[in-house]
Write an enzyme that holds these catalytic residues in place. Structure first.
Site, mmCIF file in Angstrom:
data_model
loop_
_atom_site.group_PDB
_atom_site.id
_atom_site.type_symbol
_atom_site.label_atom_id
_atom_site.label_comp_id
_atom_site.label_asym_id
_atom_site.label_seq_id
_atom_site.Cartn_x
_atom_site.Cartn_y
_atom_site.Cartn_z
ATOM 1 N N GLU A 12 21.976 -78.051 63.110
ATOM 2 C CA GLU A 12 22.264 -76.538 63.500
ATOM 3 C C GLU A 12 21.321 -76.372 64.534
ATOM 4 O O GLU A 12 20.200 -76.418 64.731
ATOM 5 C CB GLU A 12 22.060 -75.424 62.226
ATOM 6 C CG GLU A 12 22.270 -74.098 62.648
ATOM 7 C CD GLU A 12 22.002 -72.869 61.770
ATOM 8 O OE1 GLU A 12 20.731 -73.214 61.260
ATOM 9 O OE2 GLU A 12 22.714 -72.233 61.172
ATOM 10 N N GLU A 32 21.011 -68.012 51.152
ATOM 11 C CA GLU A 32 22.045 -68.255 52.233
ATOM 12 C C GLU A 32 21.308 -68.790 53.448
ATOM 13 O O GLU A 32 20.465 -68.127 54.095
ATOM 14 C CB GLU A 32 22.453 -66.764 52.594
ATOM 15 C CG GLU A 32 23.185 -66.279 51.227
ATOM 16 C CD GLU A 32 23.625 -64.687 51.310
ATOM 17 O OE1 GLU A 32 23.657 -64.148 52.264
ATOM 18 O OE2 GLU A 32 24.479 -64.415 50.445
ATOM 19 N N CYS A 37 25.101 -67.550 61.566
ATOM 20 C CA CYS A 37 25.045 -68.618 60.561
ATOM 21 C C CYS A 37 26.354 -69.308 60.273
ATOM 22 O O CYS A 37 26.556 -70.641 60.043
ATOM 23 C CB CYS A 37 24.352 -68.220 59.332
ATOM 24 S SG CYS A 37 25.224 -66.801 58.589
ATOM 25 N N LYS A 56 10.441 -58.113 53.505
ATOM 26 C CA LYS A 56 9.827 -58.775 54.341
ATOM 27 C C LYS A 56 10.666 -59.383 55.525
ATOM 28 O O LYS A 56 11.283 -60.227 55.409
ATOM 29 C CB LYS A 56 8.924 -60.092 53.965
ATOM 30 C CG LYS A 56 7.767 -60.694 54.506
ATOM 31 C CD LYS A 56 7.846 -60.885 56.169
ATOM 32 C CE LYS A 56 8.309 -62.068 56.154
ATOM 33 N NZ LYS A 56 8.638 -62.358 57.788
HETATM 34 P P1 NAD Z 1 13.556 -68.812 59.067
HETATM 35 O O1 NAD Z 1 13.934 -69.732 57.913
HETATM 36 O O2 NAD Z 1 12.467 -69.402 60.221
HETATM 37 O O3 NAD Z 1 13.103 -67.162 58.908
HETATM 38 C C1 NAD Z 1 13.510 -66.309 57.892
HETATM 39 C C2 NAD Z 1 12.768 -65.484 57.223
HETATM 40 O O4 NAD Z 1 12.034 -66.431 56.319
HETATM 41 C C3 NAD Z 1 11.579 -64.803 58.276
HETATM 42 O O5 NAD Z 1 11.513 -63.536 57.714
HETATM 43 C C4 NAD Z 1 10.262 -65.743 58.112
HETATM 44 O O6 NAD Z 1 9.205 -64.799 58.425
HETATM 45 C C5 NAD Z 1 10.547 -65.914 56.717
HETATM 46 N N1 NAD Z 1 9.650 -67.241 56.367
HETATM 47 C C6 NAD Z 1 9.234 -67.981 57.083
HETATM 48 N N2 NAD Z 1 8.618 -69.113 56.286
HETATM 49 C C7 NAD Z 1 8.301 -68.753 55.179
HETATM 50 C C8 NAD Z 1 7.584 -69.094 54.021
HETATM 51 N N3 NAD Z 1 6.908 -70.147 54.149
HETATM 52 N N4 NAD Z 1 7.587 -68.154 52.944
HETATM 53 C C9 NAD Z 1 8.333 -67.106 52.697
HETATM 54 N N5 NAD Z 1 9.014 -66.739 54.021
HETATM 55 C C10 NAD Z 1 9.112 -67.370 55.116
HETATM 56 O O7 NAD Z 1 15.045 -68.568 59.828
HETATM 57 P P2 NAD Z 1 15.106 -67.674 61.173
HETATM 58 O O8 NAD Z 1 15.186 -68.559 62.376
HETATM 59 O O9 NAD Z 1 14.800 -66.245 61.310
HETATM 60 O O10 NAD Z 1 16.905 -67.483 60.955
HETATM 61 C C11 NAD Z 1 17.802 -68.610 61.488
HETATM 62 C C12 NAD Z 1 18.321 -69.129 60.282
HETATM 63 O O11 NAD Z 1 18.977 -68.172 59.156
HETATM 64 C C13 NAD Z 1 19.529 -70.188 60.603
HETATM 65 O O12 NAD Z 1 19.322 -71.209 60.206
HETATM 66 C C14 NAD Z 1 20.785 -69.555 60.185
HETATM 67 O O13 NAD Z 1 21.880 -70.140 59.963
HETATM 68 C C15 NAD Z 1 20.230 -68.685 58.869
HETATM 69 N N6 NAD Z 1 21.008 -67.664 58.453
HETATM 70 C C16 NAD Z 1 21.862 -67.822 57.287
HETATM 71 C C17 NAD Z 1 22.719 -66.619 57.096
HETATM 72 C C18 NAD Z 1 23.844 -66.747 55.832
HETATM 73 O O14 NAD Z 1 24.039 -65.832 55.281
HETATM 74 N N7 NAD Z 1 23.796 -68.104 55.507
HETATM 75 C C19 NAD Z 1 22.807 -65.506 57.814
HETATM 76 C C20 NAD Z 1 21.860 -65.285 59.059
HETATM 77 C C21 NAD Z 1 21.143 -66.303 59.273
#
Ligand code: NAD
Length: 487
Positions: free
Chosen positions: A386, A255, A288, A180
């Site tokens: 963050e 992650e 991240c 997804k």
């Molecule tokens: P997000 O958590 O808003 O969304 C990530 C994914 O989760 C999207 O595909 C979204 O549609 C899905 N999602 C949202 N609600 C959900 C639910 N209830 N159930 C299942 N899936 C759901 O994050 P974002 O804004 O897309 O990304 C930014 C975040 O990701 C930042 O916090 C960043 O630090 C983190 N990140 C971490 C890493 C790592 O490797 N640690 C790498 C990249 C980004």
């Protein structure tokens, strides 16, 4: 009607389920952060499409499992070949969709996409040894058995790179997958599903369901037919996923976000320190791992800040397709407003703007100026939450113990950067830092064999090398007795 031509590629806007394209009644827009252009109307999936994808992945699982690492490896290398053959259009498409620099997509990100697939395919064949040791004459034999369907949920900041960081090891381990992708950046995942088909990967092994987190994402992680959940994204979403996973006791790999420190000691090479600090603006701060909290020894703080401000003023911001651009736009208006809100609240509470401090009015659109804030109140939001944008903070410290205390003083523990002139001192500093990855006098050196993940609220588990297989596979110990054999 279900296909658009973008960057020289045909992008199908429907889901990829069981080797077929499946439409939904609803759609959502994919909008380019470069100029706000609507790129495509994407099928908006929910529980029905997710269930179809999980069923397709389950049906495809036994044959994929039985192919074994070599059989899977051949097909995975063919898939990586196709990614490389399409490197330029994939790089351009990703830039259109998420606004990251085209030159990084060309030179770093898309080659890494291919590498994510090749590396784990080879690791399963050559490096995933069945360890054998003896207990009172009995042989313990460890194996990594494919576990079933892996549900993969990814963010928008490095869409195809982060998706294949999961797809590569999951498929190599013998699992089938349902991906997804993030709703702000669905395009390259759709093309990837076509490439998997073209590579001869059997229908149902790679499924992509597009849609919103609360709909498609929530349905996927709650599905009883999945064996694993690998998620990269934010902490609040991780909590929602953990709740859903608890219902079926589905193992999770998370992650998550970070608020990583970048420590500069008083014996550090200041040129290097400034250079590394400027790198934290990469991808418009939407990384991240970024070391967004600059912790600088008080003896060198003034000189560091002056050099930093000079370098930051020279940063070229603009269209991510231009070769000279160093910082492109933020992903979305909602995200830009969120970043601006953090800075406004911090300055209202007394933080001082050293560099930047607001949107880039000359460029308009979604461009936010690289920003450095100093003198923020200890414990305040800007020092603990963050931002995920081009916003750094600077704090000073008097001794290394204080530096470690400041560095560890958030709920996160994803990464840390240490710039230091003395090996012993660096070892002492890093020993007490709580982080999944620490870079000393460098940044972003990544080896796919190394463990990767976060401590504290930055994640659960580690991926990379055998750690990935430990997660995606069912690790099994078979104990053979020395007795009872007829030979
Ligand atoms: P997000 O958590 O808003 O969304 C990530 C994914 O989760 C999207 O595909 C979204 O549609 C899905 N999602 C949202 N609600 C959900 C639910 N209830 N159930 C299942 N899936 C759901 O994050 P974002 O804004 O897309 O990304 C930014 C975040 O990701 C930042 O916090 C960043 O630090 C983190 N990140 C971490 C890493 C790592 O490797 N640690 C790498 C990249 C980004």
């Amino acid at each position: 009607m279900h296909q658009v031509r973008l960057a020289g590629l045909t992008v199908d806007t429907r889901h990829a389920i069981g080797g077929e394209r499946v439409a939904s009644t609803g759609t959502f827009e994919s909008v380019s952060p470069i100029d706000g252009a609507v790129l495509a109307h994407i099928a908006r999936g929910g529980a029905v499409e997710v269930d179809a994808a999980v069923q397709a992945a389950r049906a495809a699982f036994p044959a994929w499992r039985d192919l074994g690492p070599r059989g899977r490896g051949e097909l995975l290398h063919r898939l990586a070949d196709l990614v490389e053959a399409n490197l330029e259009p994939l790089a351009t498409l990703e830039t259109l969709d998420n606004g990251s620099l085209l030159r990084s997509h060309r030179r770093g990100v898309m080659p890494r996409v291919a590498m994510n697939i090749r590396f784990f395919a080879d690791w399963a064949v050559d490096r995933l040894r069945h360890e054998v040791w003896q207990t009172r004459g009995h042989d313990n034999t460890i194996s990594w058995d494919p576990s079933g369907v892996a549900a993969l949920i990814t963010p928008w900041n490095a869409p195809l790179m982060l998706a294949t960081w999961k797809i590569g090891p999951a498929l190599a381990a013998g699992d089938t997958v349902v991906l997804k992708p993030a709703e702000w950046t669905p395009l390259t995942a759709s093309v990837f599903a076509d490439l998997a088909n073209e590579a001869g990967i059997p229908p149902g092994v790679v499924n992509v369901v597009q849609g919103f987190g609360a709909e498609a994402g929530a349905a996927l992680v709650a599905h009883p037919g999945i064996a694993r959940i690998s998620f990269t994204g934010s902490v609040p979403t991780a909590k929602a996923i953990a709740r859903a996973a608890a219902e079926n006791l589905t193992p999770v790999s998370f992650e998550l976000g970070g608020k990583s420190p970048l420590i500069v000691t008083d014996d550090a090479d200041l040129e290097l320190a400034v250079e590394l600090a400027i790198e934290q603006y990469d991808n418009a701060g939407q990384v991240c791992l970024s070391g967004t909290r600059l912790l600088v020894h008080e003896a060198v703080a003034e000189s560091f800040a002056a050099r930093f401000a000079e370098k930051a003023a020279a940063i070229v911001q603009g269209d991510p397709r231009d070769e000279a651009t160093q910082i492109g736009p933020q992903i979305h208006r909602i995200h830009l407003d969120r970043i601006a809100g953090f800075v406004e609240r911090a300055t209202a509470a007394g933080a001082r703007v050293v560099v930047g401090g607001g949107p880039n009015e000359q460029l308009g659109g979604l461009y936010y100026r690289p920003t450095l804030l100093a003198d923020a109140r200890p414990g305040s939001e800007i020092l603990t939450t963050e931002v995920f944008g081009p916003v750094l903070t600077m704090q000073t410290f008097a001794g290394d113990e204080e530096a470690v205390e400041l560095a560890n003083g958030t709920e996160y523990g994803l990464a840390a950067v240490v710039v230091c002139g003395d090996r012993e001192r660096a070892r002492a500093l890093t020993k007490n830092l709580v982080a999944g990855t620490i870079w000393v006098n460098c940044f972003f050196v990544r080896d796919l064999a190394a463990p990767f993940g976060g401590s504290k609220k930055s994640g659960i588990g580690r991926e990379g090398g055998t750690w990935s297989f430990d997660f995606y596979a069912d690790v099994k110990n078979t104990v053979y007795a020395p007795t009872g054999w007829k030979d």
